[in-house]
Write a protein that holds these residues in place. Structure first.
Motif, PDB file in Angstrom:
ATOM      1  N   PRO A 467       0.677  -1.172   0.114  1.00  0.00           N
ATOM      2  CA  PRO A 467       0.084  -0.198  -0.023  1.00  0.00           C
ATOM      3  C   PRO A 467       1.019   1.258  -0.130  1.00  0.00           C
ATOM      4  N   VAL A 468       0.504   2.085  -0.632  1.00  0.00           N
ATOM      5  CA  VAL A 468       1.069   3.573  -0.744  1.00  0.00           C
ATOM      6  C   VAL A 468       1.464   4.053   0.563  1.00  0.00           C
ATOM      7  N   ALA A 469       0.615   3.877   1.686  1.00  0.00           N
ATOM      8  CA  ALA A 469       0.557   4.187   3.049  1.00  0.00           C
ATOM      9  C   ALA A 469       1.840   3.899   3.609  1.00  0.00           C
ATOM     10  N   GLU A 470       2.427   2.943   3.152  1.00  0.00           N
ATOM     11  CA  GLU A 470       3.830   2.458   3.752  1.00  0.00           C
ATOM     12  C   GLU A 470       5.200   2.809   3.106  1.00  0.00           C
ATOM     13  N   LEU A 471       4.854   3.626   1.816  1.00  0.00           N
ATOM     14  CA  LEU A 471       6.021   4.256   1.217  1.00  0.00           C
ATOM     15  C   LEU A 471       7.038   4.844   2.072  1.00  0.00           C
ATOM     16  N   LYS A 472       6.618   5.802   2.789  1.00  0.00           N
ATOM     17  CA  LYS A 472       7.493   6.421   3.542  1.00  0.00           C
ATOM     18  C   LYS A 472       8.442   5.620   4.465  1.00  0.00           C
ATOM     19  N   ALA A 473       7.962   4.678   5.079  1.00  0.00           N
ATOM     20  CA  ALA A 473       8.716   3.536   5.589  1.00  0.00           C
ATOM     21  C   ALA A 473       9.708   2.987   5.009  1.00  0.00           C
ATOM     22  N   ALA A 474       9.306   2.643   3.423  1.00  0.00           N
ATOM     23  CA  ALA A 474      10.217   2.010   2.811  1.00  0.00           C
ATOM     24  C   ALA A 474      11.332   3.020   2.228  1.00  0.00           C
ATOM     25  N   LEU A 475      11.031   4.101   2.290  1.00  0.00           N
ATOM     26  CA  LEU A 475      12.184   5.285   1.610  1.00  0.00           C
ATOM     27  C   LEU A 475      12.908   5.570   2.733  1.00  0.00           C
ATOM     28  N   CYS A 476      12.663   5.374   4.066  1.00  0.00           N
ATOM     29  CA  CYS A 476      13.396   5.463   5.200  1.00  0.00           C
ATOM     30  C   CYS A 476      14.102   4.360   5.654  1.00  0.00           C
ATOM     31  N   ALA A 477      13.742   3.283   5.099  1.00  0.00           N
ATOM     32  CA  ALA A 477      14.697   2.074   5.510  1.00  0.00           C
ATOM     33  C   ALA A 477      16.036   1.813   4.845  1.00  0.00           C
ATOM     34  N   HIS A 478      16.294   2.733   3.996  1.00  0.00           N
ATOM     35  CA  HIS A 478      17.762   2.738   3.031  1.00  0.00           C
ATOM     36  C   HIS A 478      18.376   4.094   3.135  1.00  0.00           C
ATOM     37  N   ASP A 479      19.739   4.028   3.182  1.00  0.00           N
ATOM     38  CA  ASP A 479      20.269   5.652   3.047  1.00  0.00           C
ATOM     39  C   ASP A 479      19.899   5.964   1.463  1.00  0.00           C
ATOM     40  N   VAL A 480      19.873   5.380   0.525  1.00  0.00           N
ATOM     41  CA  VAL A 480      19.449   5.649  -0.742  1.00  0.00           C
ATOM     42  C   VAL A 480      18.210   4.616  -1.259  1.00  0.00           C
ATOM     43  N   THR A 481      17.139   5.154  -1.839  1.00  0.00           N
ATOM     44  CA  THR A 481      16.130   4.090  -2.283  1.00  0.00           C
ATOM     45  C   THR A 481      16.040   4.765  -3.956  1.00  0.00           C
ATOM     46  N   TRP A 482      16.108   3.826  -4.708  1.00  0.00           N
ATOM     47  CA  TRP A 482      15.626   4.042  -6.239  1.00  0.00           C
ATOM     48  C   TRP A 482      14.180   3.941  -6.374  1.00  0.00           C
ATOM     49  N   VAL A 483      13.692   4.880  -6.998  1.00  0.00           N
ATOM     50  CA  VAL A 483      12.001   4.552  -7.260  1.00  0.00           C
ATOM     51  C   VAL A 483      11.761   4.912  -8.741  1.00  0.00           C
ATOM     52  N   ILE A 484      11.154   3.743  -9.472  1.00  0.00           N
ATOM     53  CA  ILE A 484      10.688   4.029 -10.581  1.00  0.00           C
ATOM     54  C   ILE A 484       9.224   4.655 -10.699  1.00  0.00           C
ATOM     55  N   ALA A 485       8.756   5.463 -11.379  1.00  0.00           N
ATOM     56  CA  ALA A 485       7.837   6.280 -11.125  1.00  0.00           C
ATOM     57  C   ALA A 485       7.630   6.923 -12.470  1.00  0.00           C
ATOM     58  N   GLY A 486       6.269   7.540 -12.985  1.00  0.00           N
ATOM     59  CA  GLY A 486       5.907   8.292 -13.866  1.00  0.00           C
ATOM     60  C   GLY A 486       6.612   9.738 -13.875  1.00  0.00           C
ATOM     61  N   LYS A 487       6.981  10.169 -15.016  1.00  0.00           N
ATOM     62  CA  LYS A 487       7.540  11.490 -15.110  1.00  0.00           C
ATOM     63  C   LYS A 487       6.754  12.634 -14.251  1.00  0.00           C
ATOM     64  N   ASP A 488       5.321  12.360 -14.478  1.00  0.00           N
ATOM     65  CA  ASP A 488       4.529  13.364 -14.008  1.00  0.00           C
ATOM     66  C   ASP A 488       4.256  12.979 -12.586  1.00  0.00           C
ATOM     67  N   GLU A 489       4.784  12.111 -11.756  1.00  0.00           N
ATOM     68  CA  GLU A 489       4.307  11.796 -10.597  1.00  0.00           C
ATOM     69  C   GLU A 489       4.429  12.892  -9.748  1.00  0.00           C
ATOM     70  N   ARG A 490       3.203  12.955  -8.636  1.00  0.00           N
ATOM     71  CA  ARG A 490       3.205  14.173  -8.025  1.00  0.00           C
ATOM     72  C   ARG A 490       3.467  13.741  -6.195  1.00  0.00           C
ATOM     73  N   GLU A 491       3.971  12.587  -6.099  1.00  0.00           N
ATOM     74  CA  GLU A 491       4.028  12.191  -4.714  1.00  0.00           C
ATOM     75  C   GLU A 491       4.824  13.118  -3.950  1.00  0.00           C
ATOM     76  N   PRO A 492       4.382  13.772  -2.812  1.00  0.00           N
ATOM     77  CA  PRO A 492       5.326  14.657  -2.140  1.00  0.00           C
ATOM     78  C   PRO A 492       6.587  14.121  -1.604  1.00  0.00           C
ATOM     79  N   LEU A 493       6.612  13.013  -1.248  1.00  0.00           N
ATOM     80  CA  LEU A 493       7.820  12.319  -0.546  1.00  0.00           C
ATOM     81  C   LEU A 493       8.861  12.047  -1.805  1.00  0.00           C
ATOM     82  N   LEU A 494       8.780  12.487  -3.041  1.00  0.00           N
ATOM     83  CA  LEU A 494       9.567  12.700  -4.102  1.00  0.00           C
ATOM     84  C   LEU A 494      10.148  13.741  -4.367  1.00  0.00           C
TER      85      LEU A 494
END
Length: 519
Positions: A467-494
């Motif tokens: 679920p997207v609700a767990e995205l922040k925890a996933a991004l905080c689990a590593h010093d660097v996280t690579w994300v595949i997303a749309g070019k127009d993605e508006r997710e504030p965490l990015l």
């Protein structure tokens, strides 16, 4: 309709009453042409990236077999994937093991299907019509843009087309040979083998279509009882020995398999309108007329059965037209239509055109057609290659070049089928999405494919579909996280992410934990 000839008539007419030297010359030329066919198909098989969604999806499933070592159960992002049987994946995984991953290696299974289709049809024409017609039929099928493109497209269509064509041509050859007093058992066993491999390639059409063509052919030629000759007892046993084990094993392992694979993926997709690519009834004749150019012109001279040299010749003509009519009628019935479904009729169309072209008196005209057809094939590949602007190849290359072993990797609100194989991922890719949204399963789409697959492995489904609700925890689990997303993605965490690579629609973003509020 006239009946099949007697054995004596077959013996007199099977080889076209040509001198032995001419028959041997025709065979030699066709063998060299077969080698040329392989070289010709390999010429541009490597030039374009994997097309989406089909090539990326099916090559990715084969890659998962290689990286996991589990060859029985096809998986898509780690989830059991039963849209199609495993033959294409097995052949592609073997090619990857032998040659490594390349665009050309994952297309070798399709090229194999093309060679089976062309070779079996050539053999039928060479034995029962004439070496010249067989030679030109082989040259024509090689330069039909639809066949040329299908042989270089990594999905199940050309592979099953090859086995369907092989089953029809070899089954007919067995019946003709038996009535002529010639050896027939090997052809019949090969025909049933092709049906078994067709069933393992794309399901029931591998059995239904050859059976339907043979039934109507024998009905039209007033030999319906000859159907019994196809059931020489070792042949069905061979079919069961080849085709049955995988289906039995999957049913034993996954109780939901039968309902999903046979009822949903076969009968519901065939009969219902809730799937993609709805087209009118006349779609295939029009599409084939365009995609078989310039040889469509030659086919216009074969609108009737015509005058045959002898009864065996006429029987093959009836077979070829029955072959085309039955398969096109079958695929024209459902609302959903894809041009790849028509590939099994292309060898028959090429054989009919080959007989016509063999009679042309002007050599320059035949040469012109061959050159124009070959140019159309190459130009079509070039156009398709330039049109592919959303390949994940550049994104995967950037990830492989820059990512460290401890970095995280995830996909946000999308799943790019070709990324795992280009990136050579060793684990399933977590996909963060609003999976509880009922709209995701309302139509035929990639989210529905993944959601459907979770019924076979719910535990893996929870690991992969996040679920997207767990995205922040996933991004905080590593010093660097690579994300595949749309070019127009508006997710504030990015918002503070940097773009490592992108294409027309998608991007690979680098997210640093130090730039996030991970308290």
């Amino acid at each position: 309709m006239q009946q099949f000839p007697s054995g004596a008539e077959f013996n007199a007419g099977a080889s076209g009453n040509l001198p032995l030297r001419s028959r041997r010359a025709g065979l030699g030329h066709c063998l060299w042409l077969a080698l040329a066919l392989i070289a010709w198909l390999l010429t541009t098989i490597w030039v374009r990236p994997l097309a989406l969604p089909d090539e990326g999806r099916y090559a990715g499933v084969a890659w998962e077999m290689v990286r996991s070592g589990h060859w029985l159960t096809p998986t898509l992002d780690g989830l059991p994937y039963f849209h199609k049987p495993p033959m294409f994946y097995w052949l592609t995984a073997i090619a990857i093991k032998l040659f490594g991953f390349h665009e050309w290696s994952v297309r070798l299974a399709s090229m194999t299907g093309a060679l089976v289709a062309a070779g079996a049809t050539w053999r039928l024409m060479q034995r029962w019509v004439s070496p010249a017609a067989a030679l030109w039929g082989l040259a024509i099928v090689a330069t039909m843009p639809l066949f040329y493109g299908g042989a270089q497209y990594a999905n199940h269509d050309m592979l099953v087309a090859g086995f369907i064509s092989g089953a029809i041509a070899l089954g007919a050859d067995a019946l003709l040979s038996r009535d002529a007093g010639l050896p027939w058992r090997a052809s019949l066993l090969l025909a049933w083998t092709c049906m078994a491999l067709g069933l393992l390639s794309k399901g029931l059409i591998g059995l239904v279509l050859p059976s339907g063509v043979m039934f109507f052919w024998l009905l039209l030629t007033r030999r319906p009882l000859w159907l019994l000759r196809l059931f020489w007892w070792p042949a069905p046993l061979l079919f069961v020995a080849i085709a049955a084990p995988w289906f039995v094993l999957m049913q034993l392992k996954f109780p939901e398999f039968f309902d999903y694979f046979f009822i949903h993926q076969h009968f519901e997709r065939f009969s219902q309108k809730g799937f993609n690519n709805n087209q009118p009834f006349w779609f295939y004749p029009v599409a084939l007329s365009v995609l078989c150019l310039p040889w469509t012109v030659a086919l216009l001279t074969r609108t009737r059965i015509g005058v045959a040299r002898d009864l065996s010749h006429r029987a093959v003509r009836v077979l070829l037209w029955t072959w085309v009519a039955v398969i096109l009628a079958f695929f024209s019935l459902p609302a959903s239509k894809l041009i790849g479904y028509s590939l099994p009729v292309v060898p028959a169309l090429a054989a009919l055109a080959g007989e016509a072209v063999a009679r042309w008196q002007r050599r320059w005209l035949r040469t012109t057609f061959i050159v124009v057809a070959a140019l159309l094939c190459v130009v079509a590949v070039a156009i398709i290659s330039r049109a592919e602007t959303v390949s994940s190849k550049a994104l995967a290359a950037a990830w492989r070049a820059q990512a460290l072993p401890d970095d995280g990797l995830l996909s946000l609100r999308l799943y790019r089928f070709d990324f795992p194989i280009y990136a050579q991922l060793r684990e399933p890719l977590p996909v963060y999405h609003a999976w509880e949204d009922p709209a995701l399963v309302a139509r035929d789409s990639w989210p529905r494919e993944l959601i459907d697959a979770t019924q076979f492995d719910p535990a893996m489904g929870k690991q992969v579909l996040r679920p997207v609700a767990e995205l922040k925890a996933a991004l905080c689990a590593h010093d660097v996280t690579w994300v595949i997303a749309g070019k127009d993605e508006r997710e504030p965490l990015l918002n503070n992410a940097t773009t490592a690579a992108d294409n027309e629609k998608y991007a690979l973003k680098r997210v640093e934990r130090s730039k996030l509020d991970c308290r």
